[in-house]
Structure formats: C-alpha cells, structure tokens
Design a protein around this motif. Structure first.
Motif, PDB file in Angstrom:
ATOM      1  N   PRO A  37       2.581  -3.000  -6.883  1.00  0.00           N
ATOM      2  CA  PRO A  37       2.034  -1.682  -7.228  1.00  0.00           C
ATOM      3  C   PRO A  37       2.201  -1.333  -8.703  1.00  0.00           C
ATOM      4  O   PRO A  37       1.315  -0.716  -9.311  1.00  0.00           O
ATOM      5  CB  PRO A  37       2.839  -0.726  -6.345  1.00  0.00           C
ATOM      6  CG  PRO A  37       3.250  -1.542  -5.171  1.00  0.00           C
ATOM      7  CD  PRO A  37       3.520  -2.901  -5.740  1.00  0.00           C
ATOM      8  N   ILE A  53       1.871   6.233  -7.302  1.00  0.00           N
ATOM      9  CA  ILE A  53       0.795   7.095  -7.798  1.00  0.00           C
ATOM     10  C   ILE A  53       1.189   8.570  -7.670  1.00  0.00           C
ATOM     11  O   ILE A  53       0.994   9.358  -8.592  1.00  0.00           O
ATOM     12  CB  ILE A  53      -0.522   6.818  -7.042  1.00  0.00           C
ATOM     13  CG1 ILE A  53      -1.073   5.446  -7.443  1.00  0.00           C
ATOM     14  CG2 ILE A  53      -1.562   7.906  -7.318  1.00  0.00           C
ATOM     15  CD1 ILE A  53      -2.270   4.998  -6.626  1.00  0.00           C
ATOM     16  N   ILE A  54       1.770   8.919  -6.536  1.00  0.00           N
ATOM     17  CA  ILE A  54       2.213  10.310  -6.321  1.00  0.00           C
ATOM     18  C   ILE A  54       3.262  10.701  -7.366  1.00  0.00           C
ATOM     19  O   ILE A  54       3.191  11.786  -7.963  1.00  0.00           O
ATOM     20  CB  ILE A  54       2.787  10.484  -4.895  1.00  0.00           C
ATOM     21  CG1 ILE A  54       1.663  10.368  -3.855  1.00  0.00           C
ATOM     22  CG2 ILE A  54       3.501  11.830  -4.754  1.00  0.00           C
ATOM     23  CD1 ILE A  54       2.156  10.275  -2.426  1.00  0.00           C
ATOM     24  N   ALA A  62       0.912   3.969  -3.070  1.00  0.00           N
ATOM     25  CA  ALA A  62       0.702   5.406  -2.864  1.00  0.00           C
ATOM     26  C   ALA A  62       1.879   6.213  -3.409  1.00  0.00           C
ATOM     27  O   ALA A  62       1.696   7.243  -4.080  1.00  0.00           O
ATOM     28  CB  ALA A  62       0.508   5.689  -1.373  1.00  0.00           C
ATOM     29  N   LEU A 103       0.834  -1.207   0.000  1.00  0.00           N
ATOM     30  CA  LEU A 103       0.000   0.000   0.000  1.00  0.00           C
ATOM     31  C   LEU A 103       0.868   1.256   0.000  1.00  0.00           C
ATOM     32  O   LEU A 103       0.548   2.240  -0.676  1.00  0.00           O
ATOM     33  CB  LEU A 103      -0.927  -0.008   1.214  1.00  0.00           C
ATOM     34  CG  LEU A 103      -1.976  -1.125   1.241  1.00  0.00           C
ATOM     35  CD1 LEU A 103      -2.765  -1.095   2.538  1.00  0.00           C
ATOM     36  CD2 LEU A 103      -2.916  -0.996   0.049  1.00  0.00           C
ATOM     37  N   LEU A 104       1.981   1.204   0.734  1.00  0.00           N
ATOM     38  CA  LEU A 104       2.902   2.335   0.765  1.00  0.00           C
ATOM     39  C   LEU A 104       3.531   2.546  -0.615  1.00  0.00           C
ATOM     40  O   LEU A 104       3.620   3.676  -1.119  1.00  0.00           O
ATOM     41  CB  LEU A 104       3.991   2.081   1.809  1.00  0.00           C
ATOM     42  CG  LEU A 104       4.959   3.237   2.113  1.00  0.00           C
ATOM     43  CD1 LEU A 104       4.196   4.446   2.652  1.00  0.00           C
ATOM     44  CD2 LEU A 104       6.016   2.788   3.112  1.00  0.00           C
TER      45      LEU A 104
END
Length: 451
Positions: free
Chosen positions: A366, A181-182, A178, A174-175
């Motif tokens: 990811p 995506i950023i 994120a 999840l980290l």
C-alpha cells in the motif's frame, strides 16, 4: 545533528526523518532475503550473500546519507541480480566469481563517468518534458511494483488480470491501502509508516505475518570468506580476460550491466528528487556550472557509483539506488538522516532477519501504491496535446512501467525524442550526449538480442 544534516533548512525534523527511514527500510527490506535466494542459484553460499547484501546496503546507504545528505537508500538491485544469475552465469557460462568481477568493473566505470562528469552531462541533456515524464513514469512503476508485490495481479492468462479477492494476503493489502489513504486524508503525521505497522499486526490473525527462516549469523560469517574478494581471484578477474575469444562477450556484458545501472539511478534521482524538492533549482544550477562535488546531485551520483564496486568486493550483484526510497520521501524524508536510519536498520537486520522478514508484502505494497499516486503529479507539466512532445513522454513514462524497467523507459523516451526531432528537421536541437546515449541504448538492445 541539526547543523550536519541541515534539517530546518530542508523543512524537516528528526522525528520525520526517522519515520521516513523506517518507511523506506520496510519498503525494501525484502531484498535481505530475496537477494541471497536469487544469487545462491548460481552456486554462491546463501549465508555469504546474505551478509554481503547487508554490508553493501549499509555502506552504500551511509555514503549517500553522510556524504551527499540525501534521503536515498542503496542495496543490490532486483533485475540486475536476475541478469547476473540467468543471463551471465546460466546463459553465457561465466562462473559467479567472473560475474562478480564484471560487476566490480561496472562499478569502476560508473565511478569514472561520475568523476569525469559524463553522468552530469547526461542529466543536463535530458529535455524538461522528458524529465517530467520520467518522474510520472516512476510513479506508475512504483505503484505497479506495489500491485505485483501484493499479488493483486495474475499473469496466468498471459496478460495482467485482477485476482479473485478471496486470498488473505490480497484482502490484507486492500485493508492496508484503505487504512493508509484514510490516515493521509485525515492529515495524520507518519501515516504511511503507521499503515505499514498496523497492516503487519493485522496480518497475524490473517495468517500472513509469519517469521521467516534463515541461517545463524555465525554460519553466515563462516561462509562470507567464500565470496569476499572472490571477484579478484581465479576464477574471477584473473580468468575473465584469459580467453581472447571471450573478450567481446565480456565487454558486451559489462556494457549491459553499466548502462542499466547508470540510467536506473539517473531515472530514480530525476523522478523523485525534482518533485520533492530534494534537488532544488539552485542545486541543479550548481550541478551545471560547478566543478568538483559542490551540488547534492554530484555527491549522490558519486555515492551511487561507489556502491556497486563495494558490493562486488563483499560478494553481491550491482548495488544501486532503490526506487523504493520514494516511500520514505513520500513520508517526509528530505536529508541524509533518513539514509542513516535505513543503514542502521540494515545493520540490525543481520541479528533479527526472521523478524524483519515477517513484515509481509501486503503491508508495504500500500505504501508503494500511494507514493506512486503522489508522483503522478509530474505528468501535469507535460504538454500531452502536443503529439511531438507526447510520444517520447509516453515511452519515458508509461512504457517504463509496462516493461518493468526504468532504464528501458528512458531508452524509449530517448529513441522517440530523437526520431521526432530528425523527422521535424530539428536534429540540431538534439544534445550530442543524448544522441550518443540513444545510440548506446540501441546498441544495448542489439547486444541483448545477440547474447
């Protein structure tokens, strides 16, 4: 390098291609350890399969990059290796040498249907709405692989459900998601690759990034002689057709291998190549009207076809074009230079297997999820308000991910497209090749139910 790979013509550069190659490799590097773990269950030496996996990946990917000049990587396919072990060897009672012989024959069949343009005709006969659905479906499929690899889903209740968010690997995923995506929203170049590297490093304090265990390279080479060429021995090709009573079973198994391998590849090329512009409209026209290997698609199909037989000679199950190549394409890969980078990294992995295996699924998941999101744009060109178009598109797209198989998704799309056309009294619009492919899919489902 510029003139050979035509970098400017394809809107890319060396830096982007190298980053794309690194991204693709890390997304699929798991196969280096997983394939030997899987095939060794059948009695094959782990070290031999380890080297066979790397050799098949290097050769297949180099042919794809240098001959076809497209950014796709090849390696022994997941799913096909499980079919090799659990169905062909354990279920049907063939030796692993005989199973390798069947894989080799499957590769020869793929070469023949590529040279005789059967594969080309299959691609030409797929309606555009289904091609768009396949592209979006591969997006869902890739994202689903990412969610599974990350351990975000549990199947203990018989249905997929979200796991408790207290596992270090899940939290790291999840980290990483994120973070990537950023980086993408901020327009950072190489965002997907940077996300993989940073997430891997963050995995060290999380206790997720750990060196893997493997055998020495010298021991692996000493074992390679056991599998290299074993497909042609006895047991192997010489014993495969010696029992006439087993002949129907042998032919059905080879057919099942070939059908799945063929349509997995076609789905990957259609799904990723159209959206990214790797196979342009001009290239598709050349595919339809040209002879020989004039188009990129012609060359890519041939590169894929040869890889399976090469892999079988070394001692591994079907080598195929990896859907994870979409990760590198999403990172900007557009030419065969991406593939050459992947092949070079596979070669290095023979010496640094523990370090390569240290890259956790939490770091690559990811990338797969994000690339899957990008590919969903293909669904935009499907007329979902037209029920007759929506039904086959659903099965070619969404069903693909639900049954965890590209070829089964395409099968569903073909079957329901044919059904809709027949009911509408428009059977003349069904391309003969599509009709034959549909019948072959139905036959394959019957065979799978029997064996």
């Amino acid at each position: 390098m510029e003139s050979f790979f035509k970098l400017k013509e394809n809107g890319t550069n060396v830096r982007t291609e190298v980053l794309a190659g690194l991204t693709t490799f890390f997304a699929m590097a798991y196969i280096i350890m997983v394939n030997p773990d899987m095939l060794s269950l059948s009695g094959m030496p782990w070290g031999a399969v380890f080297l066979a996996t790397i050799a098949a990946s290097i050769i297949g990917t180099l042919v794809m990059g240098l001959f076809a000049n497209v950014p796709y990587a090849q390696a022994p396919g997941m799913g096909l290796n499980a079919f090799f072990v659990f169905t062909v060897v354990f279920g049907l009672g063939f030796t692993w040498q005989e199973a390798l012989a069947m894989v080799f024959i499957c590769g020869v069949i793929n070469i023949l249907i590529t040279v005789t343009k059967v594969r080309k005709l299959i691609i030409k006969c797929i309606p555009e709405s289904l091609q768009n659905a396949i592209g979006g479906g591969i997006g869902i499929f890739i994202a689903y692989i990412g969610f599974q690899n990350a351990g975000l889903l549990s199947f203990e209740a018989g249905i997929p459900e979200l796991v408790a968010l207290n596992n270090p690997s899940v939290l790291l995923t999840l980290l990483g998601l994120a973070l990537t995506i950023i980086l993408l929203v901020k327009g950072v170049r190489g965002a997907i690759f940077i996300g993989i590297v940073v997430t891997t490093l963050l995995g060290i304090p999380f206790g997720v990034t750990q060196l893997g265990e493997t055998i020495s390279l010298s021991q692996a080479f000493s074992e390679l002689g056991t599998t290299f060429g074993a497909a042609f021995g006895n047991p192997g090709l010489l014993s495969l057709f010696s029992d006439a009573s087993k002949l129907p079973l042998v032919l059905m198994t080879i057919f099942a291998f070939s059908l799945s391998d063929t349509f997995d590849t076609i789905g990957t090329f259609i799904g990723t190549g159209r959206r990214a512009g790797i196979f342009t409209s001009e290239d598709m026209k050349a595919l339809e009207s040209g002879s020989g290997f004039k188009s990129k698609m012609d060359k890519a199909l041939f590169a894929d076809a040869t890889a399976t037989s090469i892999g079988a000679i070394f001692g591994t199950s079907n080598t195929t074009t990896y859907v994870e190549s979409a990760a590198g394409i999403g990172a900007g890969g557009r030419t065969g230079l991406t593939s050459v980078v992947v092949a070079a990294l596979f070669a290095l992995s023979a010496f640094f297997a523990p370090a390569i295996s240290a890259i956790p699924s939490a770091a690559t998941a990811p990338a797969l999820i994000i690339v899957g999101i990008m590919m969903l744009a293909s669904f935009r060109d499907v007329n979902w308000q037209d029920f007759e178009e929506a039904v086959p598109a659903f099965f070619a797209g969404v069903f693909m991910a639900l049954c965890y198989s590209i070829s089964y998704g395409i099968a569903g799309g073909f079957i329901f497209y044919t059904l809709v056309k027949i009911v509408r009294g428009e059977s003349k619009e069904i391309h003969p090749i599509l009709a034959i492919s549909t019948l072959l899919f139905i036959l394959n489902f019957i065979i799978m139910a029997v064996i």
